[in-house]
Design an enzyme around this catalytic site. Structure first.
Site, mmCIF file in Angstrom:
data_model
loop_
_atom_site.group_PDB
_atom_site.id
_atom_site.type_symbol
_atom_site.label_atom_id
_atom_site.label_comp_id
_atom_site.label_asym_id
_atom_site.label_seq_id
_atom_site.Cartn_x
_atom_site.Cartn_y
_atom_site.Cartn_z
ATOM 1 N N CYS A 87 0.064 4.063 13.855
ATOM 2 C CA CYS A 87 -0.302 3.501 12.546
ATOM 3 C C CYS A 87 -1.759 3.741 12.182
ATOM 4 C CB CYS A 87 0.014 2.008 12.506
ATOM 5 S SG CYS A 87 -1.125 0.977 13.460
ATOM 6 N N CYS A 112 -12.092 0.625 15.416
ATOM 7 C CA CYS A 112 -13.015 0.996 16.495
ATOM 8 C C CYS A 112 -14.393 1.352 15.924
ATOM 9 C CB CYS A 112 -12.472 2.187 17.284
ATOM 10 S SG CYS A 112 -13.587 2.692 18.615
ATOM 11 N N CYS A 128 -5.959 0.888 15.163
ATOM 12 C CA CYS A 128 -6.969 0.771 16.228
ATOM 13 C C CYS A 128 -8.111 1.751 16.012
ATOM 14 C CB CYS A 128 -6.327 0.972 17.598
ATOM 15 S SG CYS A 128 -5.438 2.528 17.762
ATOM 16 N N CYS A 158 -13.156 1.524 -22.891
ATOM 17 C CA CYS A 158 -13.982 0.331 -22.698
ATOM 18 C C CYS A 158 -13.100 -0.916 -22.690
ATOM 19 C CB CYS A 158 -15.027 0.235 -23.802
ATOM 20 S SG CYS A 158 -16.065 -1.221 -23.631
ATOM 21 N N THR A 208 -13.804 1.897 -16.616
ATOM 22 C CA THR A 208 -13.902 0.758 -15.699
ATOM 23 C C THR A 208 -12.623 -0.077 -15.677
ATOM 24 O OG1 THR A 208 -14.938 -0.504 -17.440
ATOM 25 C CG2 THR A 208 -16.398 0.577 -15.865
ATOM 26 N N CYS A 240 3.582 2.853 20.874
ATOM 27 C CA CYS A 240 2.642 3.103 19.775
ATOM 28 C C CYS A 240 3.371 3.806 18.638
ATOM 29 C CB CYS A 240 1.482 3.964 20.273
ATOM 30 S SG CYS A 240 0.318 4.430 18.974
ATOM 31 N N ASN A 287 -14.122 7.436 -26.475
ATOM 32 C CA ASN A 287 -14.105 6.273 -25.587
ATOM 33 C C ASN A 287 -12.872 5.432 -25.895
ATOM 34 O OD1 ASN A 287 -14.461 3.857 -24.280
ATOM 35 N ND2 ASN A 287 -16.670 3.736 -24.656
ATOM 36 N N CYS A 292 -4.351 -4.628 17.274
ATOM 37 C CA CYS A 292 -2.979 -4.189 17.555
ATOM 38 C C CYS A 292 -2.059 -5.396 17.773
ATOM 39 C CB CYS A 292 -2.941 -3.266 18.766
ATOM 40 S SG CYS A 292 -1.322 -2.502 19.015
#
Lengths: 457, 490
Positions: free
Chosen positions: B442, B449, B445, B155, B221, B439, B152, B372
């Site tokens: 990228c 959606c 959109c 930690c 972590t 467009c 370990n 957009c």
């Protein structure tokens, strides 16, 4: 403000009514409201906002619930709709915001906008915070508002926020009109309507109760105020025009609803017949069930497809055990001092839409109480002017159409510039939210017009 | 139903298919594994009783809660991030290593191995940075029957203040030296667990490899403060009004873990058999770590959230996916995605995609439109009902138009034709249009959606060969790393 007793404290709840008219749509608790709020997509130019007659910014108030900004959420609601608490309970959201929700289009439940709105408004009341708006600096201008229903209240709030004095006149002892006296208690309890108006009155609204404004009174108010707003609603419910209508046990839906809401009426007899199939008829029929009737009929001279009640109201009535009789027409009321039954004839619709009685189809429906709910009259006679109004008054010249006051929809102004109007007396009888929207537009319209009149435009 | 034939024909696979079912068994740095699902060294592996129940539930292995000189913990140890109503999307702890005596842990390891000889038990170890201390603990853990050792070095809280855990992992020299000490003594495979709290994970990975490690596990972590109470102004987890940075894990950290796993596996000087850790909660997550080269995966937060039972779907789901893809073993797909992760300069500059909105699926929320306009390149427009394409209509103008609309409640008797009106079909004016010429592809959109497959990104065939930045520089088309920026300014 004077030492007036707060409106909600002027009424005493009837325990029987409280018990029998519990919330149709129970409130959310926080752990239910937040996930529901998070389900909202936050649409741009949201259809729910467009559908709302007062254009409440629904996605914004919902996102504020999600973020824990509850005071901001309530303010967003109130900014668009000063009766946002009533509307959250009384609105037929199925045909308004929730009906417009895009969720319908991909097999998802619409966002429960009404319950979220109520959650935000209840939180505001529980917090004890004042109305989040202050009156504007006094302008010295004043407006008389006839009727203290939703249209006038909304109009008054806009006027006060702009520093214009608002004098409200109402024939009843308490404000709110049909919002207080006419909405089924399981949707909007009377005390909730009063609580909301109490908060609104923090803007410094002047109420004149138990004051019925007649033609002479109106002419006087026209002279003493800079503008007049007519929020006078509709008139009495129509009569059937058949024999026996004067018998005890014949009433109308609005009196029945106002009666139980105000505590004057706590029970109804066993057999109730409601004539008419609109939303008010449904409210009266369901109220009758809850007030102890064992058999409640709604009868209508046309068929189910023509009924003017919303589909969800019809379903609710059936759910409560109300029975429907279609294609029947009352021809007389039987009784001996008090009502015993209703004489009916079966009718059929013809191709041109008129109704003809079917031969030998007469029958009697036994009834202990007959509730009429066949539409309200207008105030056309009153508005057409009376001799006492005098030559200086202009209100008698206000343009009407089928008894409704004609207004410019954007400003609420009538054909007589000093008179503005909104609510049921202009739109033929719609919902609380429509009256609020009318009143709001008129309040802004009046302020704009007065601004021009007084050189501030 | 009673006959063997009957039950096989009902199992949905058929008689022959059952034989072809893939297997989850594999070998990880010499350790035979019945499946790749291990519980990470954490509260779910605190004692033998827990680990045996976990094995009964289906876990193939467990890394024992780190054994060392017993510590004293604080009360109030965990905190989490909830996200839009979902609990524990990110999880944080300030708990230290095992608070149980070393001898008790070792006795229980022996007991577990006696009862579950085929399951993998790894002893996670952390002692002070002295050669003899490490030699001693290695000897004792192996004598107890551990199948392997996990050091370990990760930690991030508490232990690091005492010169252990990530205090070792963050200094490559210590990492190499202690790994070396352990290897002097160890007879079982040695796995070094890496901390992500470092600028380049490959540096300690290389150090561990130089020290002789047989395998790596990553990530431990991430240093975190999960939140501040807005009423008390105190952070959480709250220990008498105070807190301390903790270790962050759970679903939120998975992308960070995947990146670090890829970095290790793509670097020859750090690459070793790897046990993937970080936000793994289901078989999909596990498959992704394996596709980036991991041989086993370790799980903690998901087991703390839902219990050991989650492993059932992890096994079932991974097997079903393997069968569908035609993979017989873990090795068949391990690392398959590694060649697909490249440096930016090696990506094809001539690849062009554009957004396509499928009107039949569009629900009219217009999130793509506002995204957009405000978050991308202003090439989605609300002009389908305009006589001609109108790219000048701004969001503000759209909203102002709606605010002016007068709406009323549709009342059947007043508004003929409104009853039975349906909202099931999206009005054309609410369906946005993509200006494909502008467009840039990228993806924004399609990411916002809410409806699956409603916005797809489609390749535009430009008829140009593959060309990367690296190639452009090599061809002399660009003079330096900043050449393009410079040229636009001149």
């Amino acid at each position: 403000m004077s030492e007036r007793v707060p409106f909600p404290e002027q009424v005493v709840a009837t325990p029987e009514v409280v018990k029998r008219f519990g919330d149709l749509h129970p409130p959310f608790d926080r752990q239910a409201a937040v996930p529901e709020a998070n389900r909202c997509l936050y649409c741009f130019d949201a259809p729910c906002t467009i559908a709302c007659p007062t254009h409440i910014d629904v996605p914004s108030f919902i996102k504020k619930i999600a973020s824990g900004n509850l005071s901001g959420s309530a303010r967003t609601i109130l900014d668009a709709n000063i009766l946002g608490a009533s509307c959250s309970r009384a609105c037929p959201v199925e045909v308004l915001c929730e009906g417009a929700c895009v969720m319908h289009r991909y097999n998802k439940q619409p966002i429960q906008i009404a319950r979220l709105q109520r959650f935000a408004m209840d939180a505001l009341y529980e917090s004890g915070a004042p109305l989040p708006f202050a009156p504007g600096p006094e302008t010295g201008l004043s407006v008389a508002l006839i009727g203290a229903g939703p249209a006038s209240l909304a109009c008054a709030a806009e006027l006060r926020r702009r520093g214009i004095r608002a004098d409200l006149y109402d024939a009843r002892p308490l404000p709110g009109g049909l919002n207080t006296y006419g909405i089924a208690e399981y949707k909007l309890p009377l005390v909730e309507s009063l609580r909301e108006i109490e908060m609104l009155s923090q803007l410094g609204v002047e109420f004149h109760f138990e004051t019925k404004v007649d033609a002479a009174g109106l002419a006087e108010l026209e002279g003493t105020h800079d503008a007049v707003f007519l929020g006078i609603g509709l008139g009495a419910i129509h009569q059937l025009g058949v024999a026996g209508e004067e018998l005890a046990g014949v009433t109308n839906a609005l009196d029945l609803i106002a009666g139980y809401k105000s505590g004057a009426l706590t029970t109804v007899p066993k057999r109730v017949v409601v004539v008419g199939a609109g939303n008010t008829a449904i409210d009266a029929a369901i109220a009758s069930v809850r007030l102890g009737a064992s058999e409640v009929h709604i009868l209508y001279r046309r068929g189910q497809e023509q009924m003017s009640a919303f589909a969800f109201e019809y379903e609710h009535a059936k759910h409560e055990g109300v029975k429907f009789l279609w294609h029947v027409q009352p021809t007389g009321i039987r009784g001996d001092g008090i009502v015993k039954g209703l004489e009916l004839t079966r009718v059929a619709a013809t191709e041109d839409g008129s109704i003809v009685p079917e031969k030998d189809s007469a029958f009697v429906l036994e009834a202990d109480l007959i509730v009429l709910s066949i539409g309200q009259s207008t105030h056309a006679d009153f508005l057409s002017g009376s001799p006492s109004s005098g030559p200086s008054s202009t209100f008698g010249k206000i343009q009407l159409e089928r008894g409704r006051i004609v207004i410019d929809r954007a400003t609420g102004q009538t054909s007589q510039p000093k008179f503005f109007a909104g609510g049921d007396c202009t739109n033929g009888g719609r919902e609380v939210v429509d009256a609020v929207a009318d009143g709001k537009r008129a309040g802004i319209g009046i302020a704009g017009w007065l601004g021009v009149q007084h050189g501030k435009g | 139903m009673g006959s063997a034939l009957g039950s096989e024909s009902l199992d949905g696979w058929g008689c022959n298919m059952a034989k072809d079912r893939p297997t989850l068994t594999s070998t990880f740095c010499g350790i035979e594994c019945m499946n790749p699902f291990w519980l990470a060294s954490a509260p779910p592996t605190n004692c033998g009783e827990q680990i045996m129940r976990a094995f009964d539930a289906g876990w193939g292995g467990a890394v024992w809660k780190t054994i060392g000189e017993p510590i004293t913990n604080v009360s109030s140890r965990y905190s989490s991030i909830d996200w839009e109503g979902r609990r524990m999307m990110g999880f944080n702890n300030i708990e230290l290593i095992s608070d149980r005596p070393i001898e008790v842990n070792l006795q229980e390891i022996a007991e577990v191995k006696r009862r579950y000889p085929k399951h993998v038990v790894i002893a996670s170890l952390m002692v002070e940075s002295k050669r003899e201390s490490w030699h001693d603990i290695v000897q004792r853990a192996e004598d107890a029957g551990a199948d392997g050792l996990e050091l370990n070095f990760g930690c991030p809280h508490g232990m690091s203040e005492r010169g252990m855990g990530s205090a070792v992992g963050q200094v490559p020299e210590y990492c190499e030296k202690i790994t070396g000490w352990v290897k002097e003594k160890a007879r079982t495979p040695v796995i070094v667990k890496l901390t992500p709290n470092i600028s380049d994970i490959r540096v300690p990975a290389r150090a561990a490899k130089r020290g002789g490690a047989d395998a790596l596990s990553a990530i431990n972590t991430i240093n975190s403060i999960t939140g501040i109470d807005l009423d008390t102004f105190q952070p959480s987890p709250n220990v008498d009004g105070k807190s301390s940075h903790g270790g962050y894990c759970g679903p939120a950290v998975k992308p960070i873990a995947l990146n670090m796993v890829q970095q290790i596996q793509a670097d020859a000087t750090s690459m070793l058999p790897l046990s993937g850790i970080g936000g793994i909660g289901n078989w999909r997550d596990a498959a992704e770590f394996i596709l980036l080269g991991c041989s086993t995966v370790q799980v903690c937060t998901a087991a703390m959230h839902y219990g050991y039972r989650i492993v059932e779907d992890m096994q079932d789901g991974l097997l079903n996916w393997m069968a569908e893809k035609g993979f017989a073993t873990i090795e068949d797909f391990r690392g398959l995605s590694l060649p697909n992760v490249r440096e930016w300069k090696q990506l094809n500059l001539n690849y062009q995609i554009v957004a396509r909105i499928h009107a039949d699926l569009c629900i009219g929320c217009q999130l793509c439109y506002t995204a957009c306009w405000d978050g991308a390149h202003q090439c989605i427009h609300l002009d389908r009902t305009s006589p001609a394409p109108d790219t000048t209509l701004t969001p503000g103008m759209v909203e102002a138009e709606s605010a002016r609309r007068i709406s009323t409640t549709p009342i059947p008797k007043l508004d003929a034709g409104t009853s039975g009106r349906t909202n099931a079909i999206t009005p054309l004016e609410r369906i946005p249009r993509v200006d494909e010429h502008h467009c840039v592809g990228c993806n924004l959109c399609s990411l916002v959606c809410p409806v699956e497959n409603c916005i797809t990104m489609e390749r535009i065939d430009k008829d140009l060969p593959f060309e990367s930045w690296e190639e452009r520089v090599a061809k002399g088309l660009i003079t330096s790393g900043t050449g393009e920026v410079m040229s636009t300014n001149t």
